[in-house]
Design an enzyme around this catalytic site. Structure first.
Site, mmCIF file in Angstrom:
data_model
loop_
_atom_site.group_PDB
_atom_site.id
_atom_site.type_symbol
_atom_site.label_atom_id
_atom_site.label_comp_id
_atom_site.label_asym_id
_atom_site.label_seq_id
_atom_site.Cartn_x
_atom_site.Cartn_y
_atom_site.Cartn_z
ATOM 1 N N GLY A 291 0.441 -0.788 -0.132
ATOM 2 C CA GLY A 291 -0.290 0.306 -0.142
ATOM 3 C C GLY A 291 0.827 0.991 0.167
ATOM 4 O O GLY A 291 1.148 1.832 1.007
ATOM 5 N N TYR A 292 1.475 1.573 -1.088
ATOM 6 C CA TYR A 292 2.590 3.051 -1.223
ATOM 7 C C TYR A 292 1.758 3.649 -1.749
ATOM 8 O O TYR A 292 1.388 5.013 -1.863
ATOM 9 C CB TYR A 292 3.282 2.533 -2.129
ATOM 10 C CG TYR A 292 4.945 1.748 -1.367
ATOM 11 C CD1 TYR A 292 4.394 1.103 -0.272
ATOM 12 C CD2 TYR A 292 5.825 2.027 -1.399
ATOM 13 C CE1 TYR A 292 5.517 0.959 0.509
ATOM 14 C CE2 TYR A 292 6.812 2.244 -1.139
ATOM 15 C CZ TYR A 292 6.901 1.101 0.337
ATOM 16 O OH TYR A 292 7.899 1.051 1.063
ATOM 17 N N SER A 293 1.166 3.133 -3.487
ATOM 18 C CA SER A 293 0.514 4.527 -4.498
ATOM 19 C C SER A 293 -0.787 4.807 -3.710
ATOM 20 O O SER A 293 -1.426 4.252 -3.618
ATOM 21 C CB SER A 293 0.539 4.038 -5.795
ATOM 22 O OG SER A 293 1.739 3.708 -6.052
ATOM 23 N N GLU B 172 12.539 -4.173 -3.826
ATOM 24 C CA GLU B 172 11.871 -3.961 -5.105
ATOM 25 C C GLU B 172 12.259 -4.017 -6.338
ATOM 26 O O GLU B 172 12.196 -4.816 -7.278
ATOM 27 C CB GLU B 172 10.352 -3.035 -4.662
ATOM 28 C CG GLU B 172 8.905 -3.410 -6.075
ATOM 29 C CD GLU B 172 8.224 -2.349 -5.578
ATOM 30 O OE1 GLU B 172 7.954 -1.538 -4.748
ATOM 31 O OE2 GLU B 172 7.057 -1.880 -6.974
ATOM 32 N N GLU C 84 11.187 7.110 -15.379
ATOM 33 C CA GLU C 84 11.400 7.923 -15.839
ATOM 34 C C GLU C 84 11.945 8.770 -14.034
ATOM 35 O O GLU C 84 13.236 8.850 -13.142
ATOM 36 C CB GLU C 84 11.137 8.911 -15.724
ATOM 37 C CG GLU C 84 9.775 9.212 -17.233
ATOM 38 C CD GLU C 84 9.201 8.333 -17.141
ATOM 39 O OE1 GLU C 84 8.918 7.556 -16.799
ATOM 40 O OE2 GLU C 84 9.164 7.984 -18.668
#
Ligand SMILES: Cc1cc2nc3c(=O)[nH]c(=O)nc-3n(C[C@H](O)[C@H](O)[C@H](O)COP(=O)(O)OP(=O)(O)OC[C@H]3O[C@@H](n4cnc5c(N)ncnc54)[C@H](O)[C@@H]3O)c2cc1C
Lengths: 358, 394
Positions: free
Chosen positions: B132-134, B248, B377
């Site tokens: 649960g990051y983004s 990751e 990027e």
């Protein structure tokens, strides 16, 4: 040579822009895909025919508008912008061209009015195998019968008549004739196609042999290039719009130079490709000698450009670009199909080299 | 050296006895991957057996300490284990965010109680994790995350939304970044563990362009979690978050390595050979360039491993590997589609062979490689700033 549309062509293009954005925005393709229509939208085709698009290049004596390729190209470009699912390319561009260039009087009288009215959908059966190789066909024709296999015939699942490409020329085969069987393909672009088998099916030859075949193929390529230009342009606009609105790190992502330069590069590629596509369409109307060169130039460049832009469109949207809900994926999927049809950039670079004599 | 040779023999014998026959065949597709977890349905009983045996030995996480259920192997032993598994084409017994991402940071940052609680279950594949990051407003700018975590005395209270949470609908637990201080950015983030069955946790699957739904929107509404579920110190989550990203990235940089159909075979079949050469010279040159890039990547991985063994700090290279790996896999998938010609443009139905449809679907899925785990990027920015020391003027 000219890049400027005349009054008539401009009107045609504007009307096409309005029609596509109102009647067939990208959401129409999406809806049909979800309903598993696989490119079947007779209603849309009827409306397009009513707009006169099916007969743009068909001579007036056969019920068409007798306008040129530049006008038809302008419409194809607009349909590309919204990924409008229709047999416009295969029927109005390819079918009409094949009959105009290779049809005898009786054939013209039989088919051109039906094409112009949208009544007959045509499909161009070109490749025997997985790759475009029109010169290497194992099609057998003799005594009015045709036998052979054609793969991934665009609109082949909905066509009433096939223009079949052989090593020595083009042949007309009715889809409901004895000896014709087709397997519907559910394709990644949701437009559909068919693998078609001919087994001693009744056929009529078009005149002009391999020269007509190549001339029709070049029209197919140029028409498709126009559609691809529209696709690339729309995907580009969607992307640059996102660059101006999506914020990260307290600023719009279009403020990052890493993305700015790539957007500017895409713009440059689009401008270069646009010139090639317009010049190719104009070359057809001028009956120029080097149509083949223009066709390969336009198709290869349009392929490279739509490849680049469709990838960047997903990438610059980030996670949302990967979702089915977003339109980026629909452009990506149609892009690869269009790239491969009638020869990819590789095929056309090779052909261009041959045409330039090395 | 004698030791390692006897370890090899023991390992070989153990695998010979314990790896079930069907686990020594190449995986047919993503469906064959075993993810474990409370609700996991094994399609194949031998896959279950294989996981149980490997889990009991700690060899799903060969280098973690034995105290926490791991295999306790050193680098050389692990390499032997991997090569012996490759020799018999053994499938990975477990695919796990717990092993790839969470475990390593728990080993480093968690307290003893947390390690004892979570690590053995990860090793045995008993709990499945999601990340649960983004959030909708915090992707590349991850530290802009807003999911709120309040101190309620005897518990934490969590409210907010995550997005793109891979497999959240299958996961038992979530390792999650939350905001514990709104007055500062990076220093106001904490790292917490949330049981997905806690009241107030909801997931909604999102479909990808490839047609599958591997990720979700995840909603937290008044979710109460125990005070003991925070890893590391309050407001100290960013460091852990970054460390986990490094694991990751190292992990997903290896995307394409276990593919079944090779692009060369595909090209041979669909494009054809003349005089031993692919008839399409242009495609041939590009596939060759790709094969070289693949080789260069593999050699660089090997070199980095050797240097790490010699004690060099190669952690900053994770971003470089992530970018190179994503590029490679996307390039390979594009070449596959191109080589397959119109057979690579199918979506469904019997007009295309399953392997052909897999080419198309994998190609679409691969577009996410340069987005997931930090975009290309963002990773290039990391290389430019942290590795090259280039100043950020934007
Ligand atoms: C398949 C898949 C699985 C995922 N799984 C998970 C998961 O399990 N858990 C989880 O938490 N997240 C997951 N993600 C989310 C992923 O981490 C984010 O999508 C990613 O970090 C990008 O964020 P965003 O989508 O908000 O894009 P944005 O950050 O909005 O980026 C949009 C574009 O802007 C570019 N950009 C942004 N900032 C800069 C900059 N400073 N310089 C140059 N370019 C910039 C990006 O590179 C991108 O091209 C997953 C994503 C995918 C595609």
């Amino acid at each position: 040579m000219t890049f400027t549309l005349n009054e008539e062509q401009r009107l045609l293009k504007d009307a096409a822009r309005d029609f596509c954005s109102e009647q067939t925005p990208v959401s129409r393709l999406r809806k049909e895909r979800d309903a598993k229509k696989n490119g079947r939208d007779p209603e849309l085709w009827r409306e397009m025919a009513q707009m006169g698009w099916a007969g743009i290049i068909v001579p007036e004596e056969y019920g068409g508008a007798g306008l040129g390729y530049v006008g038809l190209g302008a419409v194809l470009e607009e349909t590309g912008r919204t990924l409008a699912p229709s047999p416009l390319l295969s029927t109005a561009m390819i079918g009409a061209s094949a009959l105009i260039l290779g049809g005898g009087d009786a054939q013209k009288a039989q088919w051109l009015p039906k094409i112009a009215s949208g009544e007959a959908i045509v499909a161009f059966a070109v490749d025997d195998g997985a790759h475009h190789a029109p010169g290497r066909s194992a099609l057998k024709v003799g005594g009015g019968k045709i036998s052979g296999e054609k793969k991934y015939v665009a609109d082949g699942h909905i066509a009433e008549v096939f223009i079949v490409s052989g090593a020595d020329g083009l042949y007309l085969v009715k889809a409901d004739a004895a000896g014709v069987s087709r397997r519907e393909l559910f394709t990644v672009d949701s437009r559909g196609a068919a693998d078609v088998t001919f087994k001693d099916a009744p056929t009529e030859a078009l005149s002009g042999g391999a020269a007509t075949r190549d001339a029709v193929l070049d029209r197919a390529r140029i028409g498709l290039a126009a559609e691809m230009l529209g696709q690339a342009q729309a995907a580009f606009e969607m992307t640059s719009e996102y660059l101006k609105t999506r914020k990260q790190f307290g600023q719009v992502i279009g403020g990052f130079q890493a993305l700015q330069h790539r957007a500017a590069k895409m713009f440059t590629e689009l401008e270069l490709t646009r010139s090639c596509v317009y010049a190719a369409l104009d070359a057809l109307d001028r009956n120029a000698e080097n149509v083949a060169e223009y066709a390969s130039l336009a198709k290869a460049r349009a392929g490279d450009t739509v490849h680049l832009v469709s990838n960047e469109c997903v990438q610059m949207h980030g996670g949302i670009g990967m979702t089915d809900e977003h339109d980026a994926g629909l452009f990506l999927k149609r892009a690869r199909v269009a790239e491969a049809l009638f020869g990819g950039a590789t095929f056309h670079r090779d052909r261009y080299a041959s045409l330039l004599g090395f | 050296m004698a030791d390692i040779e006897s370890f090899r023999e023991e390992t070989r014998a153990w695998l010979e006895t314990n790896c079930p026959p069907s686990m020594r065949t190449p995986m047919a597709g993503e469906d064959d991957a075993v993810w474990g977890g409370r609700n996991y349905q094994f399609k194949n009983p031998e896959a279950k057996l294989w996981l149980e045996r490997m889990g009991a030995k700690g060899w799903t996480a060969p280098m973690w300490p034995k105290d926490y259920g791991g295999g306790g192997l050193n680098n050389d032993e692990n390499r032997v284990l991997q090569s012996e598994m490759r020799r018999i084409q053994a499938r990975p017994p477990l695919f796990s965010f717990g092993i790839w991402m969470l475990g390593p940071v728990l080993l480093e940052y968690a307290n003893e109680e947390q390690k004892k609680e979570y690590l053995p279950k990860i090793v045995r594949g008993e709990i499945r994790w999601c990340q649960g990051y983004s959030e909708p407003g915090a992707g590349s700018d991850l530290a802009g995350l807003q999911t709120k975590c309040e101190d309620k005395g005897d518990h934490w209270l969590i409210n907010g939304q995550k997005v793109w949470t891979s497999y959240a609908n299958y996961a038992d637990w979530c390792f999650c970044l939350v905001r514990t201080d709104t007055s500062v950015k990076h220093e106001g983030i904490s790292f917490v563990l949330i049981d997905m069955t806690t009241p107030g946790v909801e997931t909604r699957p999102i479909k990808l362009i490839s047609g599958s739904s591997p990720f979700c929107e995840t909603f937290f509404t008044d979710v109460k979690i125990s005070k003991g579920n925070m890893v590391g110190r309050l407001n100290g989550g960013w460091e852990i978050a970054k460390r986990l990203l490094m694991y990751e990235r190292t992990n997903i940089s290896g995307f394409g390595s276990n593919t079944r159909v090779d692009v060369i075979d595909l090209a041979r079949d669909h494009v054809g050979l003349e005089g031993g050469k692919l008839v399409d010279a242009d495609l041939r040159a590009r596939i060759s360039a790709h094969k070289m890039a693949e080789r260069a990547y593999a050699l660089t991985t090997a070199r980095a491993q050797e240097e790490a063994k010699a004690g060099a700090n190669v952690s900053h290279m994770a971003s470089m590997f992530k970018v190179a790996g994503a590029t490679l896999n996307q390039e390979r998938c594009e070449l596959m589609v191109e080589a397959a010609g119109n057979r690579g443009l199918g979506w469904s139905g019997e007009g295309f062979a399953p392997e052909e449809l897999a080419v198309t679907r994998s190609w679409l899925r691969s577009k996410g490689n340069s987005i997931e785990g930090g975009t290309t990027e963002v990773n290039l920015n990391v290389v430019a700033k942290r590795v090259l020391g280039l100043r950020d003027t934007q």
